[in-house]
Design a protein around this motif. Structure first.
Motif: not given
Length: 217
Positions: A176-178, A180-194
């Motif tokens: 959760x802490x790692x 990536x939450x973009x400002x003003x975005x409704x999406x949360x991204x995880x890289x492939x490793x995560x």
């Protein structure tokens, strides 16, 4: 939960009702089961339902084609009124209409509505199927009625359970802490490793669940 009522919704025995059986009971294709199903995909002795203190526990008896509860494969499950049990081509609902309606009222006592905002008529237990036939029905039911921690653990068992939950908690916190939450975005991204760490966590939990349900393996 004093006695067991099961109603067959689908399969060659559709429409049969088995009322007020005292646990333990077995379900299977062979004579000698409490409930004998005329279904070639059901094992000779397919599953057992027995009491454990205040709970009724379903155990798959190493059946050939497995057992599902609310659409999820299971080896071991605490049953609640309204649960759909699928074996072979047969589907059974656990509980009488009044027992299921009582659970419906409790689950929806705040809003009286489903997730889709649809009002529930508690006099019609068929409304239960509108919930349990949805995708991820088991998750929705557990969200509405979260499972309780066992209350009869020895100190050693409690410590082991605490360690497992702590492991999951720390792994989830890191992911959760790692994220990536973009400002003003409704999406949360995880890289492939995560993402692979999350998949590995699910795999490990699956192994835990199997080890609990089938300890002799």
């Amino acid at each position: 939960m004093d006695q067991i009522t099961l109603r067959i919704l689908d399969g060659s025995d559709r429409g049969r009702v088995y009322k007020e059986f005292d646990p333990p009971i077995t379900i299977g294709r062979e004579e000698g089961n409490t409930i004998q199903l005329n279904d070639e995909r059901v094992s000779r002795f397919h599953l057992k339902i027995q009491r454990d203190h205040d709970d009724l526990v379903l155990t798959d008896l190493a059946s050939t084609n497995g057992t599902k509860v609310n659409g999820e494969e299971t080896h071991l499950r605490i049953l609640r009124h309204g649960d759909l049990i699928s074996v072979g081509r047969s589907t059974l609902v656990f509980g009488s209409r009044s027992e299921i309606n009582h659970r419906l009222r409790r689950l929806y006592q705040t809003s009286g509505r489903t997730e889709q905002g649809e009002e529930l008529d508690f006099n019609d237990s068929g409304n239960w199927n509108k919930l349990v036939n949805q995708t991820d029905a088991q998750l929705k039911l557990l969200e509405l009625d979260p499972p309780k921690l066992p209350s009869r653990l020895s100190p050693g068992q409690a410590a082991q359970l605490s360690e497992v939950l702590e492991f999951v908690h720390l792994q989830m916190r890191r992911l959760i802490h790692s994220a990536n939450i973009e400002p003003r975005s409704t999406k949360v991204e995880l890289d492939v490793k995560q993402w692979h760490q999350l998949v590995d966590l699910q795999a490990r939990l699956s192994e835990y669940l199997r080890a609990i349900a089938i300890p002799e393996e």
